[in-house]
Design a protein around this motif. Structure first.
Motif: not given
Length: 293
Positions: A73-79, A83-84, A103-104
């Motif tokens: 959850i943290i990674f997908i929200l963060l990136f 970066f989106g 990719g994640l």
């Protein structure tokens, strides 16, 4: 009255039952140092018992699942939100969700694999592995059971990652079958990486050293790949590194399986890497497990 002495061989034999199901006389499956005589059925039974032991540990310590539950959850929200906009343009976060989520999936495998090495190192410190090595079981079954449980944790992390991705606008442009193929490919590659981290856990002296060495391996592979950004936007030397990075092959394979596109080359490269890593590191890890003091 004379005392009765129980030899180690008799103790091992008492673990075996005769065909009628009652405890039998000394008829061991395994002579000392002769794990090669263990049959396939017995080996699978040992792996199943050890998988249950490891699963019960997770049940008794639910905090050990925090990384598998919260990290996706943290990674997908963060990136996506950091970066989106920069990569796909402001307001086009949905496009980036479709790019970065597959990719994640590759990244989840690497991060959860790291926990295996730390766990093996910790088990040796507690003396758990010494107990296993005195039992009449194949040495490989102890390590395989750990991998099976960690693959289960990886599946949980991937399911949460995809669920969050769907909430953010992820679309499956191919089919559910190809989505499952992408998940399966990630599991196979992640399981192969676990042998590397098990070997690190058996070789290095402390869990902190395992984590530190793992990060030195993880960081260049993760960020020098096509997980977060297209390689065409990178300098030439880094683009070349990215082309040969196995994580890029996995990310591209999963991305094309979900979004559509040619998959054969990236899938075969990923499977080739998984087989090569396992063939090289698994025997080394089992041998190190036998010799470790």
């Amino acid at each position: 009255m004379s005392a009765t002495t129980t030899t180690p061989a008799t103790t091992a034999a008492q673990l075996t039952k005769d065909p009628a199901g009652t405890p039998g006389p000394a008829r061991p499956h395994l002579a000392p140092g002769g794990e090669g005589r263990i049959g396939l059925r017995a080996n699978l039974r040992h792996i199943g018992a050890l998988v249950r032991r490891n699963a019960l540990q997770i049940k008794q310590d639910p905090e050990s699942m925090f990384d598998a539950v919260l990290m996706p959850i943290i990674f997908i929200l963060l990136f996506v939100y950091v970066f989106g906009g920069a990569i796909s343009g402001k307001g086009n976060n949905t496009d980036y969700v479709n790019y970065v989520t597959p990719g994640l999936m590759a990244m989840m495998g690497m991060n959860i694999s790291m926990a295996v090495g730390v766990g093996v190192n910790d088990d040796f410190k507690k003396g758990v592995m010494d107990r296993f090595r005195t039992m009449p079981i194949a040495r490989s079954s102890v390590l395989i059971a750990k991998i099976v449980v960690e693959v289960g944790r990886m599946l949980v992390a991937t399911a949460i990652l995809l669920g969050t991705g769907f909430l953010l606008g992820l679309e499956i442009k191919t089919s559910v079958l190809e989505l499952f193929a992408a998940i399966g490919l990630s599991m196979v590659f992640g399981a192969s990486l676990m042998w590397i981290f098990i070997l690190l856990g058996l070789t290095l002296k402390t869990a902190q050293a395992v984590q530190g060495m793992a990060m030195l391996v993880l960081m260049p592979l993760q960020f020098g790949s096509s997980i977060f950004a297209p390689p065409t936007s990178m300098p030439g030397w880094l683009e070349t590194f990215t082309d040969y990075n196995p994580l890029s092959n996995l990310a591209d394979a999963a991305r094309n399986l979900i979004n559509g596109g040619p998959v054969a080359e990236s899938v075969w490269w990923t499977l080739g890497w998984a087989v090569a890593i396992t063939v090289v590191t698994a025997p080394l890890a089992v041998a190190k497990f036998r010799r470790k003091t």
